[in-house]
Write a protein that holds these residues in place. Structure first.
Motif, PDB file in Angstrom:
ATOM      1  N   THR A 123       5.399   4.535  16.262  1.00  0.00           N
ATOM      2  CA  THR A 123       4.154   5.075  15.710  1.00  0.00           C
ATOM      3  C   THR A 123       4.427   6.110  14.624  1.00  0.00           C
ATOM      4  OG1 THR A 123       4.112   6.606  17.600  1.00  0.00           O
ATOM      5  CG2 THR A 123       2.738   4.641  17.747  1.00  0.00           C
ATOM      6  N   THR A 124       5.309   7.067  14.909  1.00  0.00           N
ATOM      7  CA  THR A 124       5.597   8.081  13.899  1.00  0.00           C
ATOM      8  C   THR A 124       6.380   7.485  12.734  1.00  0.00           C
ATOM      9  OG1 THR A 124       7.488   8.785  15.259  1.00  0.00           O
ATOM     10  CG2 THR A 124       5.455  10.054  15.436  1.00  0.00           C
ATOM     11  N   ARG A 125       7.233   6.508  13.008  1.00  0.00           N
ATOM     12  CA  ARG A 125       7.956   5.856  11.916  1.00  0.00           C
ATOM     13  C   ARG A 125       6.982   5.193  10.944  1.00  0.00           C
ATOM     14  NH1 ARG A 125      11.103   2.636  14.793  1.00  0.00           N
ATOM     15  NH2 ARG A 125       9.937   0.719  14.400  1.00  0.00           N
ATOM     16  N   GLN A 126       5.938   4.576  11.459  1.00  0.00           N
ATOM     17  CA  GLN A 126       4.934   3.946  10.600  1.00  0.00           C
ATOM     18  C   GLN A 126       4.167   4.990   9.787  1.00  0.00           C
ATOM     19  OE1 GLN A 126       2.740   1.845  13.581  1.00  0.00           O
ATOM     20  NE2 GLN A 126       4.393   0.386  13.953  1.00  0.00           N
ATOM     21  N   ARG A 127       3.831   6.114  10.412  1.00  0.00           N
ATOM     22  CA  ARG A 127       3.140   7.181   9.674  1.00  0.00           C
ATOM     23  C   ARG A 127       4.023   7.728   8.557  1.00  0.00           C
ATOM     24  NH1 ARG A 127       1.373  10.218  15.265  1.00  0.00           N
ATOM     25  NH2 ARG A 127       0.054   8.502  16.046  1.00  0.00           N
ATOM     26  N   GLU A 128       5.294   7.918   8.865  1.00  0.00           N
ATOM     27  CA  GLU A 128       6.233   8.429   7.862  1.00  0.00           C
ATOM     28  C   GLU A 128       6.362   7.457   6.700  1.00  0.00           C
ATOM     29  OE1 GLU A 128       8.580  10.372  11.644  1.00  0.00           O
ATOM     30  OE2 GLU A 128       9.460   8.677  10.569  1.00  0.00           O
ATOM     31  N   THR A 129       6.410   6.168   7.004  1.00  0.00           N
ATOM     32  CA  THR A 129       6.498   5.150   5.953  1.00  0.00           C
ATOM     33  C   THR A 129       5.259   5.170   5.076  1.00  0.00           C
ATOM     34  OG1 THR A 129       7.911   3.718   7.294  1.00  0.00           O
ATOM     35  CG2 THR A 129       6.681   2.665   5.512  1.00  0.00           C
ATOM     36  N   GLY A 130       4.085   5.202   5.707  1.00  0.00           N
ATOM     37  CA  GLY A 130       2.849   5.244   4.939  1.00  0.00           C
ATOM     38  C   GLY A 130       2.765   6.474   4.052  1.00  0.00           C
ATOM     39  N   PHE A 131       3.191   7.615   4.597  1.00  0.00           N
ATOM     40  CA  PHE A 131       3.165   8.850   3.805  1.00  0.00           C
ATOM     41  C   PHE A 131       4.109   8.756   2.620  1.00  0.00           C
ATOM     42  CE2 PHE A 131       4.740  13.011   2.650  1.00  0.00           C
ATOM     43  CZ  PHE A 131       3.570  13.734   2.511  1.00  0.00           C
ATOM     44  N   ALA A 132       5.342   8.321   2.860  1.00  0.00           N
ATOM     45  CA  ALA A 132       6.334   8.263   1.777  1.00  0.00           C
ATOM     46  C   ALA A 132       5.897   7.313   0.674  1.00  0.00           C
ATOM     47  CB  ALA A 132       7.688   7.841   2.346  1.00  0.00           C
ATOM     48  N   GLU A 133       5.341   6.162   1.053  1.00  0.00           N
ATOM     49  CA  GLU A 133       4.893   5.191   0.050  1.00  0.00           C
ATOM     50  C   GLU A 133       3.735   5.748  -0.779  1.00  0.00           C
ATOM     51  OE1 GLU A 133       6.041   1.115   2.549  1.00  0.00           O
ATOM     52  OE2 GLU A 133       3.948   1.756   2.363  1.00  0.00           O
ATOM     53  N   GLU A 134       2.777   6.373  -0.114  1.00  0.00           N
ATOM     54  CA  GLU A 134       1.624   6.913  -0.841  1.00  0.00           C
ATOM     55  C   GLU A 134       2.017   8.125  -1.673  1.00  0.00           C
ATOM     56  OE1 GLU A 134      -2.613   6.678  -1.697  1.00  0.00           O
ATOM     57  OE2 GLU A 134      -1.025   5.329  -1.031  1.00  0.00           O
ATOM     58  N   GLN A 136       4.886   8.623  -3.132  1.00  0.00           N
ATOM     59  CA  GLN A 136       5.535   8.095  -4.333  1.00  0.00           C
ATOM     60  C   GLN A 136       4.507   7.585  -5.328  1.00  0.00           C
ATOM     61  OE1 GLN A 136       8.019   4.618  -3.740  1.00  0.00           O
ATOM     62  NE2 GLN A 136       9.333   5.179  -5.447  1.00  0.00           N
ATOM     63  N   ARG A 137       3.492   6.881  -4.824  1.00  0.00           N
ATOM     64  CA  ARG A 137       2.447   6.353  -5.709  1.00  0.00           C
ATOM     65  C   ARG A 137       1.693   7.476  -6.407  1.00  0.00           C
ATOM     66  NH1 ARG A 137      -2.785   5.225  -6.162  1.00  0.00           N
ATOM     67  NH2 ARG A 137      -3.345   6.328  -4.245  1.00  0.00           N
ATOM     68  N   LEU A 138       1.546   8.611  -5.724  1.00  0.00           N
ATOM     69  CA  LEU A 138       0.795   9.745  -6.269  1.00  0.00           C
ATOM     70  C   LEU A 138       1.671  10.679  -7.108  1.00  0.00           C
ATOM     71  CD1 LEU A 138      -1.308  10.539  -3.081  1.00  0.00           C
ATOM     72  CD2 LEU A 138      -2.176   9.562  -5.224  1.00  0.00           C
ATOM     73  N   GLY A 139       2.945  10.364  -7.238  1.00  0.00           N
ATOM     74  CA  GLY A 139       3.832  11.181  -8.058  1.00  0.00           C
ATOM     75  C   GLY A 139       4.344  12.424  -7.378  1.00  0.00           C
ATOM     76  N   ILE A 140       4.346  12.442  -6.048  1.00  0.00           N
ATOM     77  CA  ILE A 140       4.881  13.569  -5.280  1.00  0.00           C
ATOM     78  C   ILE A 140       6.326  13.261  -4.904  1.00  0.00           C
ATOM     79  CG2 ILE A 140       4.608  14.973  -3.203  1.00  0.00           C
ATOM     80  CD1 ILE A 140       1.641  14.109  -3.192  1.00  0.00           C
ATOM     81  N   VAL A 141       7.209  14.226  -5.063  1.00  0.00           N
ATOM     82  CA  VAL A 141       8.639  14.020  -4.861  1.00  0.00           C
ATOM     83  C   VAL A 141       9.051  14.546  -3.480  1.00  0.00           C
ATOM     84  CG1 VAL A 141      10.962  14.525  -5.711  1.00  0.00           C
ATOM     85  CG2 VAL A 141       9.063  14.240  -7.334  1.00  0.00           C
ATOM     86  N   ILE A 142       9.663  13.696  -2.680  1.00  0.00           N
ATOM     87  CA  ILE A 142      10.179  14.123  -1.378  1.00  0.00           C
ATOM     88  C   ILE A 142      11.610  14.621  -1.573  1.00  0.00           C
ATOM     89  CG2 ILE A 142      10.797  13.396   0.955  1.00  0.00           C
ATOM     90  CD1 ILE A 142       8.530  11.323   0.753  1.00  0.00           C
ATOM     91  N   SER A 143      11.794  15.929  -1.489  1.00  0.00           N
ATOM     92  CA  SER A 143      13.122  16.509  -1.735  1.00  0.00           C
ATOM     93  C   SER A 143      13.844  16.878  -0.441  1.00  0.00           C
ATOM     94  CB  SER A 143      13.000  17.743  -2.634  1.00  0.00           C
ATOM     95  OG  SER A 143      12.173  18.724  -2.047  1.00  0.00           O
ATOM     96  N   ILE A 144      13.121  16.970   0.664  1.00  0.00           N
ATOM     97  CA  ILE A 144      13.716  17.185   1.988  1.00  0.00           C
ATOM     98  C   ILE A 144      13.218  16.078   2.900  1.00  0.00           C
ATOM     99  CG2 ILE A 144      13.880  18.698   4.002  1.00  0.00           C
ATOM    100  CD1 ILE A 144      13.390  21.083   2.172  1.00  0.00           C
TER     101      ILE A 144
END
Length: 284
Positions: A123-134, A136-144
């Protein structure tokens, strides 16, 4: 607890006796010892008619487990249990909702931290995937991008150490435990290094943090409705009716602006202690 309240309310409406049991937690020791499966088999031996199940992982057990009674899964899917239906939130969409809630609060190109729970929790893995994909689409950089594990104190320390070394504009946490760890860690940072927080799940102490801006937004499942609908599906199956294979219950985004709306306050009643008459009990 909110899932339990929904299950119990549906049982009362149908005049059925409901037993609610669970291992103390989802710890590795309980998973290794197959604590939940032993509880299930015990109730099957006692003659229960059906089962609403939030499945824990099975280690070294035959899969799928096929029980001699109807099973409706709630909150999370599992290939390890044969089931008639699943009632759950779209967890990928939960992650996307969180990213969209954050996007309006930080400039494009901002750096943020994604604090994950555990790679083995779907469940949390799916939430993390959805967050990371969205994100990236919105131009937010995941640095940690770090895993925290299931110990709140250790998770709190990881968050603190990570943000002290590498400040970011915002962080995302995918469940109640990780959100609580962040909620505890952020006030201990220097004020200039405290990022915005968007988390998943709710507990009553988060309300004050939403009100004072310590938490910017929470994406919250309607756990009561999931338990309520899962129980009614099980009762329909026991009555010989055809039931859908999956029912998706939407999550809500809570912010300071929406927190005191009457509809939101009714929704949050399900998370209050000893509440057995939460809103949302009537399905459409």
């Amino acid at each position: 607890m909110a899932v339990q309240h929904g299950i119990e309310q549906a049982g009362r409406e149908a005049g059925r006796t409901v037993f609610v049991r669970a291992p103390q937690d989802d710890s590795d020791s309980n998973v290794q010892e197959l604590a939940q499966l032993r509880m299930i088999n015990n109730f099957v031996d006692k003659g229960i008619a059906g089962l609403v199940l939030a499945p824990m992982p099975l280690i070294n057990a035959p899969a799928p487990v096929v029980l001699p009674i109807p099973v409706v899964l709630v909150d999370r899917d599992s290939r390890q249990f044969a089931s008639a239906a699943l009632v759950a939130t779209d967890n990928v969409e939960v992650g996307r909702q969180a990213a969209r809630a954050l996007a309006g609060r930080i400039p494009p190109g901002s750096r943020l931290a994604l604090f994950r729970l555990d790679a083995n929790v779907p469940t949390t893995r799916q939430r993390e995937t959805g967050f990371a994909e969205e994100a990236q689409r919105l131009g937010i950089v995941i640095s940690i991008d770090r895993y925290l594990g299931a110990d709140v104190r250790r998770a709190r320390q990881i968050i603190y150490d990570s943000l002290l070394r590498q400040p970011v504009k915002a962080i995302f946490t995918p469940n109640e435990l990780t959100t609580q760890a962040a909620y505890l860690a952020l006030p201990t940072l220097p004020a200039i290094q405290r990022p915005r927080l968007v988390g998943v799940d709710y507990r009553p102490e988060f309300q004050q943090a939403l009100e004072n801006g310590q938490i910017d937004a929470l994406v919250v499942q309607d756990a009561y409705q999931m338990g309520y609908l899962a129980t009614h599906l099980l009762l329909d199956r026991l009555a010989g009716k055809t039931i859908p294979k999956r029912v998706t219950v939407p999550a809500r985004v809570l912010t300071t602006a929406t927190l005191h709306q009457p509809e939101v306050l009714r929704f949050l009643q399900q998370y209050q202690p000893d509440n057995s008459n939460a809103s949302g009990a009537k399905s459409q």
